[in-house]
Design a protein around this motif. Structure first.
Motif, PDB file in Angstrom:
ATOM      1  N   ILE A   1      -1.602 -18.679 -14.950  1.00  0.00           N
ATOM      2  CA  ILE A   1      -2.539 -18.627 -13.839  1.00  0.00           C
ATOM      3  C   ILE A   1      -3.857 -19.266 -14.273  1.00  0.00           C
ATOM      4  O   ILE A   1      -4.429 -18.863 -15.293  1.00  0.00           O
ATOM      5  CB  ILE A   1      -2.800 -17.176 -13.395  1.00  0.00           C
ATOM      6  CG1 ILE A   1      -1.502 -16.518 -12.922  1.00  0.00           C
ATOM      7  CG2 ILE A   1      -3.853 -17.125 -12.296  1.00  0.00           C
ATOM      8  CD1 ILE A   1      -1.659 -15.039 -12.586  1.00  0.00           C
TER       9      ILE A   1
ATOM     10  N   PRO B   1      -7.624 -19.757 -14.932  1.00  0.00           N
ATOM     11  CA  PRO B   1      -8.603 -18.664 -15.090  1.00  0.00           C
ATOM     12  C   PRO B   1      -9.649 -18.607 -13.988  1.00  0.00           C
ATOM     13  O   PRO B   1     -10.195 -17.548 -13.703  1.00  0.00           O
ATOM     14  CB  PRO B   1      -9.254 -18.959 -16.443  1.00  0.00           C
ATOM     15  CG  PRO B   1      -9.035 -20.434 -16.645  1.00  0.00           C
ATOM     16  CD  PRO B   1      -7.728 -20.754 -16.008  1.00  0.00           C
ATOM     17  N   GLU B   2      -9.948 -19.753 -13.352  1.00  0.00           N
ATOM     18  CA  GLU B   2     -10.940 -19.790 -12.288  1.00  0.00           C
ATOM     19  C   GLU B   2     -10.266 -20.100 -10.961  1.00  0.00           C
ATOM     20  O   GLU B   2      -9.163 -20.642 -10.920  1.00  0.00           O
ATOM     21  CB  GLU B   2     -11.994 -20.857 -12.581  1.00  0.00           C
ATOM     22  CG  GLU B   2     -12.805 -20.600 -13.838  1.00  0.00           C
ATOM     23  CD  GLU B   2     -13.877 -21.658 -14.044  1.00  0.00           C
ATOM     24  OE1 GLU B   2     -13.933 -22.617 -13.238  1.00  0.00           O
ATOM     25  OE2 GLU B   2     -14.648 -21.533 -15.002  1.00  0.00           O
ATOM     26  N   THR B   3     -10.944 -19.772  -9.880  1.00  0.00           N
ATOM     27  CA  THR B   3     -10.368 -20.020  -8.564  1.00  0.00           C
ATOM     28  C   THR B   3     -11.453 -20.145  -7.509  1.00  0.00           C
ATOM     29  O   THR B   3     -12.598 -19.743  -7.729  1.00  0.00           O
ATOM     30  CB  THR B   3      -9.407 -18.884  -8.154  1.00  0.00           C
ATOM     31  OG1 THR B   3      -8.779 -19.215  -6.916  1.00  0.00           O
ATOM     32  CG2 THR B   3     -10.166 -17.577  -7.973  1.00  0.00           C
TER      33      THR B   3
ATOM     34  N   GLY C   1      -3.490 -20.238  -8.808  1.00  0.00           N
ATOM     35  CA  GLY C   1      -4.702 -19.460  -9.026  1.00  0.00           C
ATOM     36  C   GLY C   1      -5.195 -18.809  -7.752  1.00  0.00           C
ATOM     37  O   GLY C   1      -4.779 -19.148  -6.647  1.00  0.00           O
TER      38      GLY C   1
ATOM     39  N   GLY D   1      -3.635 -13.776 -16.343  1.00  0.00           N
ATOM     40  CA  GLY D   1      -4.565 -13.241 -15.358  1.00  0.00           C
ATOM     41  C   GLY D   1      -5.044 -11.846 -15.715  1.00  0.00           C
ATOM     42  O   GLY D   1      -4.878 -11.381 -16.847  1.00  0.00           O
TER      43      GLY D   1
ATOM     44  N   SER E   1      -6.624 -14.600 -10.963  1.00  0.00           N
ATOM     45  CA  SER E   1      -7.310 -15.397 -11.978  1.00  0.00           C
ATOM     46  C   SER E   1      -8.324 -14.546 -12.736  1.00  0.00           C
ATOM     47  O   SER E   1      -9.149 -13.865 -12.127  1.00  0.00           O
ATOM     48  CB  SER E   1      -8.016 -16.588 -11.324  1.00  0.00           C
ATOM     49  OG  SER E   1      -7.078 -17.470 -10.745  1.00  0.00           O
TER      50      SER E   1
END
Length: 326
Positions: free
Chosen positions: A190, A192-194, A249, A285, A312
């Motif tokens: 996944i 890490p940022e979204t 994500g 995640g 995320s």
């Protein structure tokens, strides 16, 4: 392509756990067929029963539950099963003396989507109860960090199965011509940022203040405190929302609110939150109730509900900070 059976062999997992995965895969194939047949016949309505959760059962809820129970009992590796649809632990008659696993499952997640041909799924968790006889609820009331394995199936345009033993997450697709699952991605991660969130916005008036502040900041866009624009997605099936997050994500929120305070939340800890948290964390995640890591929660009854925030890692940490400062 690598089949499920070859993947199991390559993972060098205990023989019994591999058999659990094979049994669950057989459930997925049978449920997938049942869903398609029901869509053709229009037989996807209410069964006329109410389950232990107080919810009206769809016919396919009942059918899916029966498939899990029948195939689980025939697997010869399970000591017990626990279903979201049933009151108590189901003991496996004549379980082998070395059987020590319990299969905990939601046979058909998001069944309200059946009326509109929307995506639905199944969720499961495997627990080591340490015995083959006289399994009781207390044996199953384990924190999520003790899960042996977890997974889900998504019945959409294609039937997809996702499995983890806690170290990595593998995604399988159903080859319908061969009636077997093959590996699509052996180590999904996944991001890490979204900039995408999933939440049931119809509950806004019941949200606690931290939930409302976080979502308001997401909706404020590039000029808001988070400095970026977010998209909102909501499928009304946890499996569908989490599969999207697993692939690209995002963050999924179904936190406790004023309407679910008395029950402790909306989603079930054993059948939904724990297995999905195990998958999400194994894919890099994070998951939280807003106050603590979901996998650290010790359940006190089989049908316990809980607030859920997962997806995320960096976005989950950001969302949780709103609760910590409340």
């Amino acid at each position: 392509m690598q089949t499920l059976e070859r993947w199991i062999a390559a993972m060098s997992m205990p023989h019994a756990l591999g058999d659990v995965f094979k049994s669950v895969a057989d459930c997925a194939i049978e449920i997938s067929v049942a869903l398609r047949m029901a869509a053709l016949s229009g037989d996807s309505g209410v069964a006329g029963n109410v389950n232990v959760q107080g919810e009206a059962q769809k016919r396919l809820d009942v059918v899916s539950n029966e498939i899990f129970l029948r195939r689980g009992a025939a697997s010869s590796v399970l000591a017990a099963m626990v279903s979201e649809e049933l009151d108590d632990v189901v003991l496996v008659a004549d379980a082998p003396v070395d059987a020590r696993y319990a299969l905990v499952f939601d046979p058909l997640d998001g069944s309200s989507n059946l009326d509109v041909n929307g995506a639905v799924g199944s969720i499961f968790s495997v627990l080591d109860v340490g015995k083959s006889r006289s399994v009781v609820a207390a044996d199953v009331l384990q924190s999520g960090n003790r899960q042996v394995a977890a997974g889900y199936m998504l019945y959409g345009p294609a039937t997809v199965m996702v499995l983890t033993t806690g170290k990595s997450v593998a995604v399988f697709g159903l080859d319908e011509a061969e009636a077997e699952f093959v590996v699509v991605d052996g180590n999904v991660r996944i991001p890490p940022e979204t900039s995408e969130f999933a939440i049931n916005a119809s509950r806004r008036e019941q949200w606690y203040a931290p939930t409302r502040r976080y979502i308001d900041d997401c909706l404020a866009g590039k000029n808001g405190p988070l400095g970026k624009s977010y998209n909102m997605r909501w499928c009304a099936a946890m499996v569908a929302d989490l599969h999207r997050i697993l692939c690209r994500g995002g963050i999924f929120l179904y936190p406790e609110d004023e309407g679910t305070r008395a029950k402790g939340g909306r989603l079930r800890l054993l059948y939904e939150a724990n297995p999905m948290s195990m998958i999400v964390e194994a894919a890099g995640g994070a998951s939280s109730t807003g106050a603590q890591r979901i996998l650290d929660v010790v359940p006190d009854h089989l049908h316990q509900r809980i607030g859920v925030i997962m997806g995320s890692r960096e976005e989950v940490e950001r969302a949780v900070s709103y609760y910590a400062s409340s």
